[in-house]
Design an enzyme around this catalytic site. Structure first.
Site, mmCIF file in Angstrom:
data_model
loop_
_atom_site.group_PDB
_atom_site.id
_atom_site.type_symbol
_atom_site.label_atom_id
_atom_site.label_comp_id
_atom_site.label_asym_id
_atom_site.label_seq_id
_atom_site.Cartn_x
_atom_site.Cartn_y
_atom_site.Cartn_z
ATOM 1 N N CYS A 75 0.857 -1.193 0.000
ATOM 2 C CA CYS A 75 0.000 0.000 0.000
ATOM 3 C C CYS A 75 0.887 1.236 0.000
ATOM 4 O O CYS A 75 1.546 1.521 0.999
ATOM 5 C CB CYS A 75 -0.904 -0.005 1.224
ATOM 6 S SG CYS A 75 -1.997 1.438 1.329
ATOM 7 N N HIS A 171 -2.177 -4.721 -10.507
ATOM 8 C CA HIS A 171 -2.842 -3.545 -11.086
ATOM 9 C C HIS A 171 -3.044 -3.773 -12.576
ATOM 10 O O HIS A 171 -2.181 -4.359 -13.247
ATOM 11 C CB HIS A 171 -1.979 -2.288 -10.895
ATOM 12 C CG HIS A 171 -1.747 -1.946 -9.456
ATOM 13 N ND1 HIS A 171 -2.575 -1.107 -8.750
ATOM 14 C CD2 HIS A 171 -0.795 -2.364 -8.586
ATOM 15 C CE1 HIS A 171 -2.128 -1.003 -7.504
ATOM 16 N NE2 HIS A 171 -1.057 -1.763 -7.368
ATOM 17 N N GLU A 220 -10.272 0.323 -6.384
ATOM 18 C CA GLU A 220 -9.337 -0.543 -5.654
ATOM 19 C C GLU A 220 -9.952 -1.904 -5.327
ATOM 20 O O GLU A 220 -11.116 -1.988 -4.933
ATOM 21 C CB GLU A 220 -8.903 0.116 -4.339
ATOM 22 C CG GLU A 220 -7.834 1.163 -4.497
ATOM 23 C CD GLU A 220 -7.122 1.441 -3.186
ATOM 24 O OE1 GLU A 220 -6.958 0.489 -2.385
ATOM 25 O OE2 GLU A 220 -6.740 2.599 -2.963
ATOM 26 N N CYS A 229 -4.396 5.938 -4.866
ATOM 27 C CA CYS A 229 -3.786 4.616 -4.694
ATOM 28 C C CYS A 229 -2.316 4.759 -5.062
ATOM 29 O O CYS A 229 -1.981 4.966 -6.241
ATOM 30 C CB CYS A 229 -4.478 3.601 -5.593
ATOM 31 S SG CYS A 229 -3.780 1.939 -5.499
ATOM 32 N N GLY A 232 -0.981 2.007 -7.190
ATOM 33 C CA GLY A 232 -1.632 2.137 -8.500
ATOM 34 C C GLY A 232 -1.019 3.240 -9.329
ATOM 35 O O GLY A 232 -0.842 3.116 -10.541
HETATM 36 N N1 API Z 1 -6.478 -2.221 -2.526
HETATM 37 C C1 API Z 1 -5.044 -2.597 -2.598
HETATM 38 C C2 API Z 1 -4.325 -2.250 -1.290
HETATM 39 C C3 API Z 1 -4.280 -0.737 -1.024
HETATM 40 C C4 API Z 1 -3.428 -0.040 -2.037
HETATM 41 C C5 API Z 1 -3.558 1.480 -2.103
HETATM 42 N N2 API Z 1 -4.456 2.116 -1.178
HETATM 43 C C6 API Z 1 -2.210 2.168 -2.166
HETATM 44 O O1 API Z 1 -2.079 3.309 -1.693
HETATM 45 O O2 API Z 1 -1.291 1.568 -2.778
HETATM 46 C C7 API Z 1 -4.926 -4.112 -2.899
HETATM 47 O O3 API Z 1 -5.848 -4.869 -2.516
HETATM 48 O O4 API Z 1 -3.908 -4.500 -3.483
#
Ligand code: API
Length: 291
Positions: A75, A171, A220, A229, A232
């Site tokens: 994250c 991603h 997400e 994200c 992302g």
């Molecule tokens: N939903 C993402 C985790 C949070 C990533 C995001 N909030 C960031 O800042 O990288 C997943 O399941 O891989």
């Protein structure tokens, strides 16, 4: 159970942070705690839960749970906030230190102002993973070790073109001529659980503004549409270099709903991400544990 927390956000991507150096949460209840604290109606309200923990491999360890209780491998916005968290609490006494995640160890550097106040953090996110089988993404026509770059991707009879990158978490990036037309509310929920991604996927929509600027939105995995994200945004810069929209080694400004990140995919392979980290609130919350 009464739990002390800190709410923090990176560009509006907020999490409830629990200090695992002093609070131990029951492992089997972590998904339910994540769901409860994330609810804007019956909890504090956030995109998930992040535990800040001791580590045997690094200065600190981060575990991240999405709003739906699923645990993620990484994250980006969370990493910047964890760095601020441990620096502000003086758990670390240097400006650069290592953070262990489920997908490996990264290096964070905080940028304190003259009052030792940390408003922004740079994280070396390590190298992206591009081989299809390690995203992971099933193949229809490419090989298991091919890269997925602007690959035809049909959804409900409509034609799209996907570029897939892992930053420890998966991603997939779809390019838009105009972000106003991005089908985030329809394509996002469909693709995030598409069977071609055995572990699910974070779904990004990118408009290339120029070779140094991207506009970015995200659906997400496990949290739906968020303001930002970090992983992302890193994946989108890598994808844009693979598609020759931006240049490796040059800093790209990524405009997300919640603000800007500055990202560089270095020639050496690492992806650097710089951006804000903000503390919103501290307090206690009560959660019902799984009996
Ligand atoms: N939903 C993402 C985790 C949070 C990533 C995001 N909030 C960031 O800042 O990288 C997943 O399941 O891989």
């Amino acid at each position: 159970m009464k739990i002390p927390f800190t709410k923090m956000h990176g560009l509006g991507n907020s999490y409830i942070y629990v200090d695992g150096f002093h609070v131990e949460l029951p492992e089997e209840s972590l998904p339910t705690i994540a769901k409860q604290v994330s609810s804007v109606h019956t909890g504090i309200g956030s995109d998930g839960l992040i535990l800040v923990l001791p580590s045997n491999l690094a200065d600190v360890r981060m575990r991240i749970f999405n709003k739906d209780g699923s645990e993620a491998m990484n994250c980006g916005n969370g990493l910047r906030c964890v760095a601020k968290f441990v620096y502000d609490k003086k758990y670390v006494h240097k400006q650069s230190f290592e953070i262990e995640t489920k997908s490996g160890v990264v290096t964070a550097t905080v940028h304190p102002d003259k009052d030792k106040h940390v408003e922004s953090v740079t994280v070396d996110m390590g190298e992206p993973v591009l081989e299809r089988s390690n995203i992971p993404m099933e193949t229809e026509n490419g090989g298991l070790f091919d890269e997925v770059v602007y690959e035809h991707f049909r959804v409900d009879g409509d034609d799209y073109y996907a570029t897939a990158v892992s930053m420890g978490n998966p991603h997939v990036v779809f390019y838009q001529d105009n972000m106003q037309d991005a089908p985030i509310h329809t394509l996002g929920p469909k693709v995030t659980t598409d069977e071609r991604f055995p572990e699910g996927v974070n779904v990004e929509f990118v408009e290339v503004l120029n070779e140094a600027e991207l506009r970015f939105r995200v659906w997400e995995r496990g949290s739906g549409i968020t303001q930002a994200c970090g992983t992302g945004a890193c994946a989108s810069v890598v994808a844009s270099a693979l598609n020759s929209y931006v240049k490796r080694g040059q800093e790209v400004t990524v405009h997300l709903d919640g603000g800007d990140l500055w990202i560089t995919w270095l020639e050496s392979g690492s992806v650097l991400m710089r951006g804000a980290a903000v503390t919103v609130a501290k307090g206690h919350t009560w959660v019902e544990l799984d009996v």
